[in-house]
Design a protein around this motif. Structure first.
Motif: not given
Length: 225
Positions: A128-134, A181-189
């Motif tokens: 999933x491309x997380x930036x589509x949800x940014x 389960x939203x850590x990937x969405x709310x944090x940028x590595x």
């Protein structure tokens, strides 16, 4: 029989060539195209210095109607082994006025496989491309932390409606207390942040503007002739 064994190195070489042309080459070209080709390529080596000269700020998010998204697509093309390879990506900017900082800001993001996570399991798994949800994450956040480059932050030409200050999403600070389960969405590595900076310098800044801001520093660091 001896003729057969004598041909093994040649066969191996041929298979290696086929692999390079059909598998390895597309992978290499894809990586090059995503991160260096297209736009102002000469600006990419400055990414680490841009990041080093950056800071983190806390940004309250305004009401939905005060936020304006704008997307632009760009392509990168390379020729390798006689084959053209093209990548299509989206340069996303999320604009709003910040009363706290009394200037216009633009959250910078890139859609095109630069920030992905694996979803599902087994044969049903997908990336999933997380930036589509940014944009949705920005909408839901009450405040975020973001990276800003000090040179641009101190430049009086940035922060206007026509030239908003670019900021890079770091983390949603509130608005997701009950979500799971939203850590990937709310944090940028950090690795994704660096990719975004590389892409921004190559595709978000006009070459003349990049040279105005960072040309002298590039020459000082030996990154530009």
């Amino acid at each position: 029989m001896s003729n057969f064994y004598s041909r093994i190195p040649a066969i191996g070489s041929t298979l290696g060539t086929v692999f390079a042309l059909t598998v390895a080459t597309p992978l290499v070209v894809s990586l090059i195209a995503k991160f260096t080709l297209g736009g102002n390529k000469s600006a990419v080596p400055y990414a680490e210095t841009y990041i080093h000269n950056s800071d983190t700020i806390v940004v309250p998010i305004p009401f939905i109607t005060a936020i304006t998204p704008e997307d632009k697509t760009f392509t990168s093309r390379a020729w390798f082994a006689g084959t053209a390879h093209t990548e299509v990506s989206t340069y996303s900017q999320i604009f709003f006025y910040s009363p706290k900082y009394k200037r216009y800001l633009a959250v910078i993001s890139f859609i095109g496989g630069y920030n992905v996570t694996r979803r599902g399991v087994g044969k049903d798994a997908w990336k999933e491309d997380l930036e589509k949800q940014r944009l949705g994450i920005i909408y839901e956040s009450k405040s975020i932390s973001a990276y800003i480059n000090k040179t641009q932050w101190q430049d009086p030409t940035y922060g206007t409606k026509d030239n908003p200050m670019p900021i890079f999403f770091k983390r949603a600070l509130s608005g997701f207390e009950c979500a799971g389960g939203v850590e990937d969405y709310i944090y940028i590595k950090p690795s994704v942040y660096k990719k975004f900076v590389e892409l921004y310098l190559a595709h978000g800044l006009e070459p003349a503007e990049f040279d105005r801001l960072y040309g002298t520093d590039m020459r000082r660091l030996g990154l530009k002739d």
